[in-house]
Scaffold this motif. Structure first.
Motif, PDB file in Angstrom:
ATOM      1  N   VAL A  85       0.924  -0.959   0.028  1.00  0.00           N
ATOM      2  CA  VAL A  85      -0.133  -0.121   0.224  1.00  0.00           C
ATOM      3  C   VAL A  85       0.954   1.100  -0.249  1.00  0.00           C
ATOM      4  N   SER A  86       0.376   2.494  -0.326  1.00  0.00           N
ATOM      5  CA  SER A  86       1.194   3.503  -0.301  1.00  0.00           C
ATOM      6  C   SER A  86       1.514   4.126   1.232  1.00  0.00           C
ATOM      7  N   THR A  87       2.762   4.718   1.222  1.00  0.00           N
ATOM      8  CA  THR A  87       3.166   5.080   2.517  1.00  0.00           C
ATOM      9  C   THR A  87       2.774   6.488   2.501  1.00  0.00           C
ATOM     10  N   ASN A  88       2.528   7.317   3.491  1.00  0.00           N
ATOM     11  CA  ASN A  88       2.097   8.806   3.788  1.00  0.00           C
ATOM     12  C   ASN A  88       3.489   9.441   3.884  1.00  0.00           C
ATOM     13  N   LEU A  89       3.481  10.673   3.563  1.00  0.00           N
ATOM     14  CA  LEU A  89       4.731  11.472   3.496  1.00  0.00           C
ATOM     15  C   LEU A  89       5.312  11.535   4.841  1.00  0.00           C
ATOM     16  N   ILE A  90       4.662  11.447   5.969  1.00  0.00           N
ATOM     17  CA  ILE A  90       5.259  11.648   7.211  1.00  0.00           C
ATOM     18  C   ILE A  90       6.314  10.695   7.477  1.00  0.00           C
ATOM     19  N   ASN A  91       5.904   9.652   6.939  1.00  0.00           N
ATOM     20  CA  ASN A  91       6.882   8.231   7.264  1.00  0.00           C
ATOM     21  C   ASN A  91       7.866   8.255   6.025  1.00  0.00           C
ATOM     22  N   PHE A  92       8.068   9.005   5.101  1.00  0.00           N
ATOM     23  CA  PHE A  92       9.113   8.737   4.033  1.00  0.00           C
ATOM     24  C   PHE A  92      10.357   8.800   4.648  1.00  0.00           C
ATOM     25  N   PRO A  93      11.409   8.012   4.184  1.00  0.00           N
ATOM     26  CA  PRO A  93      10.973   7.094   3.042  1.00  0.00           C
ATOM     27  C   PRO A  93      11.007   5.749   3.838  1.00  0.00           C
ATOM     28  N   ALA A  94       9.901   4.856   3.398  1.00  0.00           N
ATOM     29  CA  ALA A  94       9.395   3.560   3.876  1.00  0.00           C
ATOM     30  C   ALA A  94       8.721   2.927   3.253  1.00  0.00           C
ATOM     31  N   LYS A  95       8.455   1.554   3.171  1.00  0.00           N
ATOM     32  CA  LYS A  95       7.427   0.969   2.327  1.00  0.00           C
ATOM     33  C   LYS A  95       6.153   0.396   3.378  1.00  0.00           C
ATOM     34  N   SER A  96       5.044   0.305   2.767  1.00  0.00           N
ATOM     35  CA  SER A  96       3.838  -0.113   3.772  1.00  0.00           C
ATOM     36  C   SER A  96       3.451  -1.421   3.212  1.00  0.00           C
ATOM     37  N   TYR A  97       3.022  -2.301   3.827  1.00  0.00           N
ATOM     38  CA  TYR A  97       2.363  -3.463   3.423  1.00  0.00           C
ATOM     39  C   TYR A  97       1.535  -4.248   4.325  1.00  0.00           C
ATOM     40  N   LYS A 436       9.819  15.268  14.392  1.00  0.00           N
ATOM     41  CA  LYS A 436       8.931  14.916  15.528  1.00  0.00           C
ATOM     42  C   LYS A 436       9.788  15.125  16.830  1.00  0.00           C
ATOM     43  N   TYR A 437      11.052  15.372  16.507  1.00  0.00           N
ATOM     44  CA  TYR A 437      11.802  15.321  17.726  1.00  0.00           C
ATOM     45  C   TYR A 437      12.132  17.111  18.152  1.00  0.00           C
ATOM     46  N   TYR A 438      12.466  17.073  19.554  1.00  0.00           N
ATOM     47  CA  TYR A 438      12.779  18.315  20.110  1.00  0.00           C
ATOM     48  C   TYR A 438      13.757  18.985  19.768  1.00  0.00           C
ATOM     49  N   PRO A 439      14.443  20.226  19.175  1.00  0.00           N
ATOM     50  CA  PRO A 439      13.210  21.264  19.582  1.00  0.00           C
ATOM     51  C   PRO A 439      12.255  21.517  18.770  1.00  0.00           C
ATOM     52  N   PHE A 440      11.000  21.785  19.396  1.00  0.00           N
ATOM     53  CA  PHE A 440       9.868  21.974  18.558  1.00  0.00           C
ATOM     54  C   PHE A 440       9.745  23.466  18.174  1.00  0.00           C
ATOM     55  N   SER A 441       9.288  23.759  17.170  1.00  0.00           N
ATOM     56  CA  SER A 441       9.282  25.175  16.534  1.00  0.00           C
ATOM     57  C   SER A 441       8.116  25.514  15.759  1.00  0.00           C
ATOM     58  N   ASP A 442       7.593  26.488  15.423  1.00  0.00           N
ATOM     59  CA  ASP A 442       6.729  27.069  14.530  1.00  0.00           C
ATOM     60  C   ASP A 442       6.749  26.506  13.313  1.00  0.00           C
ATOM     61  N   TRP A 443       7.997  26.362  12.522  1.00  0.00           N
ATOM     62  CA  TRP A 443       8.124  26.096  11.125  1.00  0.00           C
ATOM     63  C   TRP A 443       7.898  24.373  11.065  1.00  0.00           C
ATOM     64  N   LYS A 444       8.179  23.719  12.196  1.00  0.00           N
ATOM     65  CA  LYS A 444       8.142  22.136  12.247  1.00  0.00           C
ATOM     66  C   LYS A 444       6.652  22.135  12.378  1.00  0.00           C
ATOM     67  N   LEU A 445       5.998  22.812  13.134  1.00  0.00           N
ATOM     68  CA  LEU A 445       4.481  22.692  13.317  1.00  0.00           C
ATOM     69  C   LEU A 445       3.799  23.070  11.857  1.00  0.00           C
ATOM     70  N   LYS A 446       4.199  23.832  11.396  1.00  0.00           N
ATOM     71  CA  LYS A 446       3.607  24.294  10.126  1.00  0.00           C
ATOM     72  C   LYS A 446       3.738  23.301   9.046  1.00  0.00           C
ATOM     73  N   ILE A 448       4.532  20.061   9.523  1.00  0.00           N
ATOM     74  CA  ILE A 448       3.777  18.926  10.007  1.00  0.00           C
ATOM     75  C   ILE A 448       2.104  19.104   9.589  1.00  0.00           C
ATOM     76  N   LYS A 449       1.691  20.130   9.812  1.00  0.00           N
ATOM     77  CA  LYS A 449       0.207  20.364   9.682  1.00  0.00           C
ATOM     78  C   LYS A 449       0.131  20.219   7.894  1.00  0.00           C
ATOM     79  N   LYS A 450       1.093  20.539   7.306  1.00  0.00           N
ATOM     80  CA  LYS A 450       1.263  20.583   5.797  1.00  0.00           C
ATOM     81  C   LYS A 450       1.191  18.984   5.348  1.00  0.00           C
ATOM     82  N   LEU A 451       1.968  18.309   6.031  1.00  0.00           N
ATOM     83  CA  LEU A 451       2.206  16.873   5.694  1.00  0.00           C
ATOM     84  C   LEU A 451       1.016  16.188   6.024  1.00  0.00           C
ATOM     85  N   ILE A 452       0.407  16.314   7.321  1.00  0.00           N
ATOM     86  CA  ILE A 452      -0.812  15.655   7.872  1.00  0.00           C
ATOM     87  C   ILE A 452      -2.147  15.948   7.017  1.00  0.00           C
ATOM     88  N   GLY A 453      -1.982  17.252   6.447  1.00  0.00           N
ATOM     89  CA  GLY A 453      -3.205  17.658   5.602  1.00  0.00           C
ATOM     90  C   GLY A 453      -4.431  17.923   6.491  1.00  0.00           C
TER      91      GLY A 453
END
Ligand code: NAD
Length: 453
Positions: A85-97, A436-446, A448-453
């Motif tokens: 099955v396709s892998t979502n962007l947040i997990n890139f690079p990976a295979k899903s099955y 997903k790791y510390y330090p958290f920042s505004d650009w990371k959150l932005k 992540i929001k984009k990737l999660i959609g």
């Protein structure tokens, strides 16, 4: 002894020998060989039990199992392949099955009305999926239960597939064990007992139950063909079929004409319903129960009984009311009550006020009526302008809904019923996103929001 048997099957399953597809196919072929080599003994046993003819035994029992085995052998490689099955962007690079794995040690409990088919078709599905199997056939057809037990012990290693014969005490002892899957075919009350026992062990179940399956005959139906198909399907196996049309709901404008045509068909098919072509009622208890449902003044056709022979002729009851005794529980015998309706909405409302049926049959040539019924009524499966035959297409998952059952089988649906689909995210180690790791920042959150959609 039963506890030990389950232990031994679990130990065998844990050796992983049942997992290769080659092993499964070999066992399926062994099952076919067992049935072919002993076909005459199987015909004799079922005839002894309730006079089921060779023709009916082949077409509704053994032929059915042969077809299932052939389908499974042909497709099991493909069914067992891991599915990418396709892998979502947040997990890139990976295979899903997804990997189909056997559940483990399966318990299959059979019903009496098609004693070979209802016991062995689930076995075919369980073996295809790589499980070990303990089968408990119905004790009512004692000869078929015995012949299956003898043959299975001769052709199979009991650590892989065995039969435990018996009734309530044996089934209760089996249900007290921990299985990885329980597949039950039978009545609603016993289905509840099985479900409760399975819940205690958190064992997944498939419940193939029964209920009152309506046949709706509308004013636009083809009277001749509809009557022919309805009469055949109702009185096949003397009405002792879980998906037999239980009662007929017919538009009052065509009722008389349709019933006349039913009589024509009953006469034309009379050789199917007599002598060695017509099965007996399974036992005295069912004979008595069914005889009591025949209200003399409502008999339109038939109504003849013979206690010694456990014979009940194909019977049509006319002008039946929803409150009548015959309309309270599943009939499971050769009695067809007829209720007329004037408005389809009213008929649908009546069906919907009762437990969801295992099957529903609609006889109509009107597209809108077809869409309306399929859209508005929930039921296990069924047919348009035919009854019972949907069971013969292994591409159609077979099962009930609500009170008529849980889960489905036949073809790939059977394979799925005995499999667990294991989802895997398979990642390389050459890259690790820091998102997903510390330090958290505004650009990371932005991001992540984009990737999660
Ligand atoms: P049943 O429920 O009486 O028996 C089914 C199995 O359960 C048998 O093996 C029996 O030994 C066992 N059993 C009976 N009582 C038990 C108890 N108290 N505790 C534990 N186990 C028990 O059903 P049946 O009379 O064999 O079959 C008729 C019913 O099965 C009808 O309702 C019919 O519609 C249904 N059915 C459903 C399908 C389907 O595919 N959905 C197929 C055939 C029959």
């Amino acid at each position: 002894m039963i506890e030990q048997l389950v232990k031994e099957q679990r130990a065998y399953f844990n050796t992983n020998v049942t997992k290769p597809v080659k092993f499964r196919k070999k066992q399926l072929s062994a099952l076919k060989k067992m049935l072919i080599e002993n076909q005459q003994a199987l015909f004799d046993a079922i005839y002894e039990d309730f006079k089921k003819s060779k023709f009916d035994t082949y077409t509704t029992e053994l032929g059915f199992i042969y077809h299932d085995i052939k389908t499974c052998i042909k497709h099991v490689d493909r069914w067992s392949e891991k599915t990418k099955v396709s892998t979502n962007l947040i997990n890139f690079p990976a295979k899903s099955y997804v990997i189909a794995e056997p559940l483990g040690v399966a318990l299959i409990i059979g019903a009496w009305n098609y004693p070979y088919q209802l016991s062995l078709a689930p076995v075919v599905a369980a073996i295809s999926a790589g499980n070990t199997v303990i089968l408990k056939p119905s004790e009512l057809p004692a000869n078929t239960s015995k012949v299956m037990a003898q043959l299975v012990s001769k052709y199979f290693d009991p650590q892989f597939f065995t039969i435990v014969e018996g009734g309530i005490p044996e089934t209760s002892e089996l249900l007290a064990q921990k299985f990885d899957k329980i597949f039950f075919t039978g009545s609603v009350p016993v289905g509840k007992i099985v479900y409760e026992a399975a819940a205690k062990q958190l064992t997944p179940v498939t419940l193939e139950l029964g209920g009152k399956s309506p046949a709706i005959v509308t004013q636009s139906c083809n009277i001749k063909t509809s009557a022919k198909r309805l009469i055949w399907s109702k009185f096949l196996n003397a009405g002792q079929t879980c998906i037999a049309p239980d009662y007929m709901l017919i538009h009052n404008s065509i009722k008389d004409q349709f019933l006349e045509q039913c009589v024509v068909e009953l006469e034309a098919q009379k050789h199917s319903f007599s002598n060695d072509n017509y099965v007996q009622i399974i036992n005295n208890r069912n004979f008595e129960r069914l005889s009591e449902l025949i209200e003399k003044e409502k008999v339109f056709y038939g109504g003849t009984t013979n206690k010694e022979e456990r014979y009940i002729s194909p019977t049509i009851l006319n002008d039946v009311a929803w409150e009548d005794k015959v309309m309270q529980d599943e009939i499971f015998g050769p009695i067809l009550p007829v209720i007329s309706y004037s408005d389809l909405d009213g008929a649908i409302a009546k069906i919907k006020s009762r437990p969801k049926p295992l099957a529903l049959y609609l006889y109509t040539s009107d597209k809108r009526t077809k869409q309306k019924v399929l859209n508005e009524v929930s039921f296990g499966g069924g047919g348009i302008n035919d009854s019972v035959m949907h069971i013969t297409n292994s591409n159609l998952p077979f099962g009930g809904v609500g009170n008529s059952g849980l889960g489905a089988y036949h073809g790939i649906a059977g394979f799925k019923a005995f499999s667990h689909y294991k989802s895997i995210l398979d990642k390389p180690t050459w890259f690790e996103s820091q998102l997903k790791y510390y330090p958290f920042s505004d650009w990371k959150l932005k991001l992540i929001k984009k990737l999660i959609g």
